[in-house]
Structure formats: C-alpha cells, structure tokens
Scaffold this active site. Structure first.
Site, short mmCIF file in Angstrom:
data_model
loop_
_atom_site.label_atom_id
_atom_site.label_comp_id
_atom_site.label_asym_id
_atom_site.label_seq_id
_atom_site.Cartn_x
_atom_site.Cartn_y
_atom_site.Cartn_z
N ASP A 51 0.84 -1.20 0.00
CA ASP A 51 0.00 0.00 0.00
C ASP A 51 0.87 1.25 0.00
O ASP A 51 0.52 2.27 -0.59
CB ASP A 51 -0.92 0.01 1.23
CG ASP A 51 -2.09 -0.97 1.07
OD1 ASP A 51 -2.53 -1.20 -0.07
OD2 ASP A 51 -2.55 -1.50 2.09
N ASN A 122 -4.66 8.63 1.81
CA ASN A 122 -4.95 8.05 3.12
C ASN A 122 -5.41 9.12 4.12
O ASN A 122 -6.53 9.09 4.58
CB ASN A 122 -3.70 7.38 3.71
CG ASN A 122 -3.68 5.87 3.52
OD1 ASN A 122 -4.63 5.28 3.03
ND2 ASN A 122 -2.59 5.25 3.93
N MET A 166 -7.26 4.10 12.24
CA MET A 166 -7.75 2.93 12.98
C MET A 166 -6.98 2.75 14.30
O MET A 166 -7.55 2.28 15.28
CB MET A 166 -7.59 1.69 12.11
CG MET A 166 -8.69 0.71 12.27
SD MET A 166 -8.38 -0.68 11.20
CE MET A 166 -9.32 -1.90 12.06
P1 NAP Z 1 4.63 2.34 7.27
O1 NAP Z 1 4.79 2.99 8.59
O2 NAP Z 1 5.82 1.71 6.62
O3 NAP Z 1 3.49 1.21 7.34
C1 NAP Z 1 2.17 1.43 7.71
C2 NAP Z 1 1.34 0.18 7.43
O4 NAP Z 1 0.06 0.58 7.03
C3 NAP Z 1 1.85 -0.71 6.32
O5 NAP Z 1 1.65 -2.04 6.68
C4 NAP Z 1 1.01 -0.32 5.13
O6 NAP Z 1 0.86 -1.33 4.18
C5 NAP Z 1 -0.29 -0.05 5.81
N1 NAP Z 1 -1.21 0.82 5.10
C6 NAP Z 1 -0.96 1.92 4.36
N2 NAP Z 1 -2.10 2.44 3.92
C7 NAP Z 1 -3.11 1.66 4.38
C8 NAP Z 1 -4.52 1.67 4.28
N3 NAP Z 1 -5.12 2.61 3.61
N4 NAP Z 1 -5.22 0.71 4.90
C9 NAP Z 1 -4.60 -0.26 5.60
N5 NAP Z 1 -3.28 -0.33 5.75
C10 NAP Z 1 -2.54 0.63 5.15
O7 NAP Z 1 4.04 3.45 6.29
P2 NAP Z 1 3.61 3.32 4.76
O8 NAP Z 1 3.55 1.91 4.34
O9 NAP Z 1 4.45 4.26 4.02
O10 NAP Z 1 2.12 3.87 4.86
C11 NAP Z 1 1.84 5.18 5.26
C12 NAP Z 1 0.69 5.15 6.19
O11 NAP Z 1 1.08 4.65 7.45
C13 NAP Z 1 0.12 6.51 6.52
O12 NAP Z 1 -0.72 6.99 5.48
C14 NAP Z 1 -0.61 6.21 7.80
O13 NAP Z 1 -1.96 5.86 7.54
C15 NAP Z 1 0.09 5.01 8.37
N6 NAP Z 1 0.63 5.34 9.69
C16 NAP Z 1 0.11 4.65 10.74
C17 NAP Z 1 0.48 4.95 12.03
C18 NAP Z 1 -0.16 4.20 13.15
O14 NAP Z 1 -0.97 3.32 12.87
N7 NAP Z 1 0.14 4.51 14.38
C19 NAP Z 1 1.42 5.96 12.27
C20 NAP Z 1 1.95 6.64 11.17
C21 NAP Z 1 1.53 6.31 9.88
P3 NAP Z 1 2.06 -1.83 3.26
O15 NAP Z 1 2.96 -2.61 4.15
O16 NAP Z 1 1.36 -2.68 2.26
O17 NAP Z 1 2.72 -0.63 2.69
#
Ligand code: NAP
Ligand code: MN
Length: 266
Positions: A51, A122, A166
């Site tokens: 993603d 996102n 989430m």
């Molecule tokens: P990452 O920190 O390397 O991984 C975040 C995880 O979220 C990865 O497993 C990614 O999938 C997954 N993901 C991304 N978009 C998604 C969606 N729309 N629905 C479900 N899962 C999703 O960051 P990244 O892969 O570059 O993704 C960026 C995203 O990370 C941001 O947009 C934000 O939503 C999320 N994030 C989450 C947190 C948290 O949950 N505390 C904190 C900061 C950012 P893949 O492994 O397939 O890439």
C-alpha cells in the site's frame, strides 16, 4: 480498457525489485502494452509493492485524472493492491474476462495557509514536533467547533480509515461514502480544554479548518500519507474532499469489506 495501453510502472529501483518486475514487463509487452518511462505519456499507472508503494505512486504522479491506477502487490494483498506479482496469470485472466472494474476513490485536499494545495489518499495528520502538547482551534465550515489540546489530529479519507485512523480508534468507513473523518491523537480534556472526544465524519461539502494557536509551540509536523511536508511554520490548514478522485482498477470479487475481513478478522 482496450484503449489504454501506455503503461507506467512505479516501484523502488532496487536490484531485487527489478528482478521481480522483469517478468511483468515481458508479460505486458506480450499483451500489447507499451511501457513508457515518461508518466505524461501513460494512461495506466501500476505501482509494485505494498500500500505504501501505491500511496507513493499516486503522490509522485500527481493524482493524474486521465490515468487508471493499479496496485500490484509483492507480498500479501493490501487495501490498494488487488493483484499479486506472484500470480500474473490471474491478472491477465481477470483483465481478459471482465473480472475487473474501475472504482473511484476520494482524495483529500489540504491547503496550508495560502500555499498551493496538497492532495492525499490516506490522510493528513498534524502533530506536535516536541514533547509539549499543542493547541488547535477546530472549525467546521465557519463554526468554531472546539479547541483541541494534545498530540495532534488525523483527517482521513474513507480508504485511509483502515490505516493511521484505525490506531486511534476511528471508525472504518465504506469508501462509497464521500466523507472525511476527523480523529484526535491524545487530547487533553479538563475544565479549560474540552473536545468531542470521539472521531467524527464530515460530509463532502464541509470544510474543516485547523488553526494552530500561536503560543510558541507552533511548529507542528504535517504528514500527507507517507510523507512529511517540509513546511516549518503553518498557521492554518484547510481540509476538504477534493473535487477530483482517482480511478483505481480492482477485482470485482474483492470488495472493500472483504479486504477488511481478510486483513483484520480472518
Ligand atoms: P509504514 O509505517 O511503513 O506502514 C504502515 C502500514 O500501514 C503498512 O503495513 C502499510 O501497508 C499499511 N497501510 C498503508 N495504507 C493503508 C490503508 N489505507 N489501509 C490499511 N493499511 C494501510 O508506512 P507506509 O507503508 O508508508 O504507509 C503510510 C501510512 O502509514 C500513513 O498513510 C498512515 O496511515 C500510516 N501510519 C500509521 C500509524 C499508526 O498506525 N500509528 C502511524 C503513522 C503512519 P504496506 O505494508 O502494504 O505498505
Ligand atoms: Mn510500509
């Protein structure tokens, strides 16, 4: 589909990835696609990776309105990736047998002060960059709705609702609902500061304005999808659903709710 044959591949240029992508390139050419290296010539943009790769592909190509985006996964299937690089036969089969459809995913428009807007698929998040809390005045259209004090806020699209949103107990939102979700990150609530305390959804015609209270701790980090904006000093963020959306190619038998079930329940 038949008129779209100019394919641009977006992936991390590592030796390992090149090895994975080479058979896909060969297959595309066998099936009369033209591989283009200039994204302006493309009418299909495929991301290869997870993603995160899909988020990068849409951002780096500027959310092109005249293109169809396709997510090809190199691992397990995610939220934007309906196809797997390990199963390219299935991809071709699906394309030839009308097992695919085009969905429109809403994107979020973010205007910081009076700068040129940014778009994200996102979410947009705003966080304090120091240990201290920071204060935001939250407006829904012209209404001063609340004053937030805490770590920050997340404004997500429906497809982004299964990501960062989430983790802070926001709701998962059906992508057919044109809406944006506002969630808090660790709000401080006392007699002086009071926020709603739950996530809320805004309809497509609403504008959310976040005004950073200029109290010294006013250098927040602003994140759009998987990138931080390089803006050091932001006074005000205006967030709206964009008028445009992106077109994404997906499998018919792989609905958003099947993805939710596959990723979180089963
Ligand atoms: P990452 O920190 O390397 O991984 C975040 C995880 O979220 C990865 O497993 C990614 O999938 C997954 N993901 C991304 N978009 C998604 C969606 N729309 N629905 C479900 N899962 C999703 O960051 P990244 O892969 O570059 O993704 C960026 C995203 O990370 C941001 O947009 C934000 O939503 C999320 N994030 C989450 C947190 C948290 O949950 N505390 C904190 C900061 C950012 P893949 O492994 O397939 O890439
Ligand atoms: Mn990742």
């Amino acid at each position: 589909m038949s008129s779209r044959t100019n394919l641009y591949l977006s992936y991390k240029r590592t030796n390992e990835m090149e090895e994975l992508v080479n058979p896909l390139k060969a297959l595309a050419e066998e099936n009369n696609f033209t591989l283009v290296t200039n994204v302006e010539e493309a009418n299909i943009i495929a991301s290869i990776g997870g993603d995160n790769a899909f988020l990068q592909a849409t951002r780096k190509t500027g959310f092109k309105q005249d293109c169809l985006y396709v997510g090809v996964s190199t691992d397990s299937l995610g939220f934007y990736t309906d196809f797997s690089i390990q199963d390219m036969k299935q991809m071709i089969h699906a394309l030839q047998n009308e097992e695919v459809e085009v969905r429109r995913y809403p994107i979020l428009k973010v205007t910081v002060d009076n700068e040129k807007p940014f778009y994200c698929l996102n979410e947009c998040s705003i966080r304090s960059n120091v240990i201290k809390t920071f204060v935001i005045d939250v407006f829904i259209d012209d209404l001063h709705f609340e004053t937030f004090r805490g770590d920050g806020m997340i404004v997500s699209t429906p497809t982004g609702s299964t990501a960062y949103n989430m983790s802070v107990n926001g709701a998962v939102v059906d992508p057919t609902l044109l809406s944006l979700q506002v969630s808090e990150i660790a709000s401080l609530n006392n007699n002086e500061y009071r926020t709603l305390g739950t996530s809320f959804l805004l309809g497509q015609d609403r504008t959310l304005t976040l005004k950073v209270v200029q109290d010294g701790n006013d250098h927040p980090i602003i994140g759009v999808d998987n990138e931080a904006l390089s803006i050091r000093h932001a006074k005000q963020l205006k967030l709206q659903l964009a008028e445009q959306s992106i077109k994404v190619l997906k499998l018919k038998n792989n609905s958003f709710w099947e993805k939710v079930q596959r990723n979180f329940i089963k």
